[in-house]
Design a protein around this motif. Structure first.
Motif, PDB file in Angstrom:
ATOM      1  N   PHE A   8       0.538  32.747   3.422  1.00  0.00           N
ATOM      2  CA  PHE A   8       1.967  32.371   4.010  1.00  0.00           C
ATOM      3  C   PHE A   8       1.782  31.308   4.933  1.00  0.00           C
ATOM      4  O   PHE A   8       1.658  31.455   5.938  1.00  0.00           O
ATOM      5  N   PRO A   9       2.331  30.093   4.353  1.00  0.00           N
ATOM      6  CA  PRO A   9       2.390  28.994   5.199  1.00  0.00           C
ATOM      7  C   PRO A   9       3.512  29.119   6.104  1.00  0.00           C
ATOM      8  O   PRO A   9       4.276  29.744   6.030  1.00  0.00           O
ATOM      9  N   PRO A  10       3.614  28.508   7.429  1.00  0.00           N
ATOM     10  CA  PRO A  10       4.575  28.458   8.424  1.00  0.00           C
ATOM     11  C   PRO A  10       6.074  28.214   7.800  1.00  0.00           C
ATOM     12  O   PRO A  10       5.784  26.883   7.021  1.00  0.00           O
ATOM     13  N   PRO A  11       7.031  28.731   8.054  1.00  0.00           N
ATOM     14  CA  PRO A  11       7.971  28.079   7.355  1.00  0.00           C
ATOM     15  C   PRO A  11       8.447  26.776   7.925  1.00  0.00           C
ATOM     16  O   PRO A  11       8.119  26.573   9.137  1.00  0.00           O
ATOM     17  N   ALA A  12       8.967  25.959   7.333  1.00  0.00           N
ATOM     18  CA  ALA A  12       9.235  24.389   7.569  1.00  0.00           C
ATOM     19  C   ALA A  12       9.866  24.343   8.839  1.00  0.00           C
ATOM     20  O   ALA A  12       9.732  23.498   9.709  1.00  0.00           O
ATOM     21  N   ASP A  13      11.174  25.144   8.894  1.00  0.00           N
ATOM     22  CA  ASP A  13      12.025  24.876   9.897  1.00  0.00           C
ATOM     23  C   ASP A  13      11.376  25.467  11.413  1.00  0.00           C
ATOM     24  O   ASP A  13      11.582  24.951  12.418  1.00  0.00           O
ATOM     25  N   PHE A  14      10.447  26.463  11.263  1.00  0.00           N
ATOM     26  CA  PHE A  14       9.765  26.720  12.428  1.00  0.00           C
ATOM     27  C   PHE A  14       8.687  25.789  12.943  1.00  0.00           C
ATOM     28  O   PHE A  14       8.762  25.305  13.921  1.00  0.00           O
ATOM     29  N   ALA A  15       8.114  25.143  11.920  1.00  0.00           N
ATOM     30  CA  ALA A  15       7.152  24.131  12.211  1.00  0.00           C
ATOM     31  C   ALA A  15       7.582  22.921  12.663  1.00  0.00           C
ATOM     32  O   ALA A  15       7.216  22.234  13.697  1.00  0.00           O
ATOM     33  N   ALA A  16       9.053  22.436  12.200  1.00  0.00           N
ATOM     34  CA  ALA A  16       9.403  21.550  12.777  1.00  0.00           C
ATOM     35  C   ALA A  16       9.727  21.612  14.412  1.00  0.00           C
ATOM     36  O   ALA A  16       9.912  20.555  14.870  1.00  0.00           O
TER      37      ALA A  16
END
Ligand code: WTA
Length: 665
Positions: free
Chosen positions: A15-23
């Motif tokens: 499960f990769p980190p959600p893009a909006d979280f990472a941003a």
């Protein structure tokens, strides 16, 4: 345990980190993590020296690290104060009116309405801490003393810890579930002359008689001169025998409100040496006697500050909730010191997860808009069993990040947490660490690390973790071995209280030159660490560490018992359960009544957390020729497995050997 390991070995989901979280995350790219990690390992003095600039110092350090196995000194020559960093510094940064502690009591004010709520700002907290600090001084507590804290989960527990830190006294917090015997042992070992406690504490709808336990403990030791008592439950003062009452000893006992009532809210924080002791916290090991793990000032502060910031990606508007008890290291590092050092709003809940029902945690999250939630696998398994209709009744949309700690999380529980609680949008940080490590050591970074159910993934900054054999040789991918740390880190324990030899022997001799964690683990092809559980005589019951020898000592102290052997067995809810094999003194009858009696006895000697799940009477215990009890055999028997393998060898590291057998098979 073996089943958990088996299923984690087959885990393929990522499960990769959600893009909006990472941003939005503090650290949002793998490259950034790798660069910082490399620096922290190759140039620790540069890396940690830079981070330390983010803290307040009365005097800057002369040298970042002084290291000679097994003794580390961090920020040598520096002067700082942990309470100052958690309070005054936050006020200086403009957070004085921000809520520091957001507390909810257990008893509900009305059905479904939740409990009493208290919001304490950073300014108020500094006042409360300073008043108690002055109060403690007025009853003779001095810099360098130790103070026992035996409290319910109320804000005053954190106030008491911070008050000790403010004046330079080390605290020794004892979990409210421990018995009077355990209190007496710990008071004696740490040489405490003052105890801070409460009349009682609410837990699962009943009142835990804390003051009564302390009174009982003080019949077993005469070291304590003053007992400070918080009025939490309005228990009347009487003889202490009448149900619901407490006893009072004039001259020794003092009410908390009387002690702080007349004190000034001005108490300058004591400039402490970086290596002065901040606290002692007892934990179980391979021998009968619990160890007083000793943590010091600057390195511990830095470690908890840094991990809280990055692992929980702490932001100014977060409402953060760690469900541990302050009696454990998780409560020390992630309810009190780490969050406050970051200026966080930290939720604290007094009671049980299932009071009045299994919806309580979820209602708290909804009511207080909790955004970061940190709990234990054993709790998640209990919630799973209770059913998803409990969380589904509540709005959990405020959550953005979830964490777990305390034991390996089985992938089924991880997936439930991910979907039912996190609604598939919250990263999960499975954090591996120990009382001894002070702060999180192996963990995903939520904006960076693709997670897999059941693994704590990668080491945090400054943590040189490796899987080795007993000679210290590093093992290859997927080979099970011993989890060690090869370099010192700031928040590491400095010693076992008053026993530096035991410290060196316990942690630095199994694999010479390296810190041995007591855990077995393997790394997968991505370098992720999969913790397989303890390889020593420690068992992990609902995330609580217990020494098998500790329980054995309690059992043989019973007049009917000749010999006892305790082993951990797989347990669906608790992770591990406790099985005790007991041989009796001649003439004693092995019956149900005695079983009950022994169970009650162990609870009285240690506490309810050590309650045996099974007591098995036996005529003799299987031993090797040199007289060692063969626990491995007992484990098989207690778990209902077929007894296999060589029965003439010592147990020793056979836990690992067995895991390997299973793995290959
Ligand atoms: C176990 C609690 C797997 C481990 C902070 C360790 C874990 C012991 C994890 C320390 C995890 C803790 N995955 N196992 N995420 N976290 N453990 O001292 O066996 O109460 O050695 O510290 O718990 O327990 P302690």
């Amino acid at each position: 345990m073996s089943e958990t390991i088996h299923s984690t070995l087959e885990e393929r989901r990522v499960f990769p980190p959600p893009a909006d979280f990472a941003a939005k995350a503090h650290i949002g790219t793998r490259a950034e993590y790798e660069k910082l990690y490399r620096e922290s390992i190759d140039h620790p003095e540069q890396f940690f020296g830079r981070i330390a600039e983010e803290l307040h110092w009365f005097k800057k350090w002369d040298k970042v690290l002084d290291w000679q196995v097994p003794n580390a000194k961090w920020f040598v020559g520096g002067k700082t104060n942990v309470a100052y960093n958690c309070l005054d510094r936050q006020i200086d940064l403009g957070r004085g009116d921000k809520t520091a502690i957001l507390w909810e009591g257990e008893p509900e004010t009305a059905a479904g309405a939740g409990g009493e709520v208290r919001k304490i700002t950073y300014k108020q907290l500094r006042d409360d801490v300073s008043k108690l600090a002055n109060g403690l001084k007025s009853i003779g507590v001095k810099k360098g003393d130790r103070v026992t804290i035996y409290m319910p989960m109320v804000p005053e527990a954190a106030v008491a810890m911070l008050a000790c830190a403010r004046i330079g006294a080390a605290h020794s917090v004892i979990f409210g579930g421990f018995s009077s015997q355990a209190i007496a042992d710990r008071v004696d070992d740490a040489q405490c002359t003052v105890i801070i406690t409460a009349d009682g504490g609410y837990r699962r709808g009943t009142v835990v008689p804390l003051k009564r336990n302390v009174d009982d403990a003080l019949t077993k030791t005469d070291r304590v001169k003053k007992v400070v008592v918080l009025n939490r439950c309005n228990m009347p003062v009487a003889d202490g025998v009448a149900p619901g009452s407490i006893a009072w000893k004039e001259g020794r006992d003092v009410w908390y409100h009387d002690l702080v009532g007349t004190q000034s809210a001005d108490c300058p924080a004591e400039p402490m040496d970086s290596e002065d002791t901040l606290f002692v916290l007892y934990t179980s090991g391979s021998t009968g006697k619990p160890k007083g793990i000793q943590h010091t000032t600057a390195g511990y502060l830095l470690g908890t500050y840094l991990t809280t910031k990055y692992v929980f990606d702490m932001k100014p508007d977060d409402v953060y909730w760690c469900t541990a008890d302050v009696g454990w290291i998780t409560g020390h590092s992630y309810i009190v010191y780490g969050p406050l050092a970051n200026g966080t709003t930290c939720l604290m809940y007094e009671g049980a997860p299932n009071h009045p029902d299994f919806g309580r945690f979820w209602s708290i999250i909804e009511r207080h808009k909790v955004s970061v939630f940190y709990t234990a696998p054993t709790a998640i398994r209990a919630f799973m069993k209770a059913g998803k209709e409990f969380p589904q009744k509540h709005d959990l949309s405020s959550l953005r990040l979830l964490g777990t700690v305390g034991e390996p999380i089985n992938p089924e529980a991880w997936m439930w947490y991910h979907t039912v609680i996190g609604h598939e949008k919250c990263p999960i940080v499975d954090t591996w660490w120990q009382t001894e490590t002070g702060a999180i050591m192996i963990t995903p970074l939520p904006g960076v690390t693709p997670t897999k159910p059941g693994t704590a993934t990668l080491p945090f900054f400054g943590v040189d973790a490796a899987i080795v054999d007993r000679s210290g040789k590093e093992l290859g991918p997927n080979e099970g071995g011993l989890l060690v740390i090869r370099k010192p880190w700031p928040s590491m324990l400095r010693s076992i209280f008053n026993d530096p030899e035991r410290y060196a022997k316990t942690y630095w001799s199994d694999v010479p030159g390296y810190y041995f964690t007591g855990d077995g683990a393997r790394r997968d092809n991505d370098g992720y660490f999969w913790i397989m559980g303890r390889v020593d005589d420690v068992i992990n019951v609902s995330g609580h560490r217990l020494g098998t020898m500790e329980i054995e000592s309690a059992l043989v102290a019973h007049e009917a018992v000749a010999e006892a052997a305790v082993v951990g067995i797989p347990h669906e809810m608790k992770g591990q359960g406790i099985a005790a094999f007991v041989t009796l003194e001649t003439g004693r009858r092995a019956d149900e009544a005695l079983k009950k009696d022994l169970i009650a006895w162990v609870r009285k000697q240690i506490g309810a957390l050590a309650t045996p799940d099974q007591i098995r009477f036996t005529e003799s215990l299987p031993k090797t020729r040199s007289g060692k009890i063969m626990r491995r055999l007992l484990k098989e028997v207690a778990s209902g497995n077929e007894v296999k393998g060589d029965v003439t060898t010592l147990e020793d590291f056979s836990v690992l050997a067995k895991l390997k057998e299973k793995d290959e098979g």
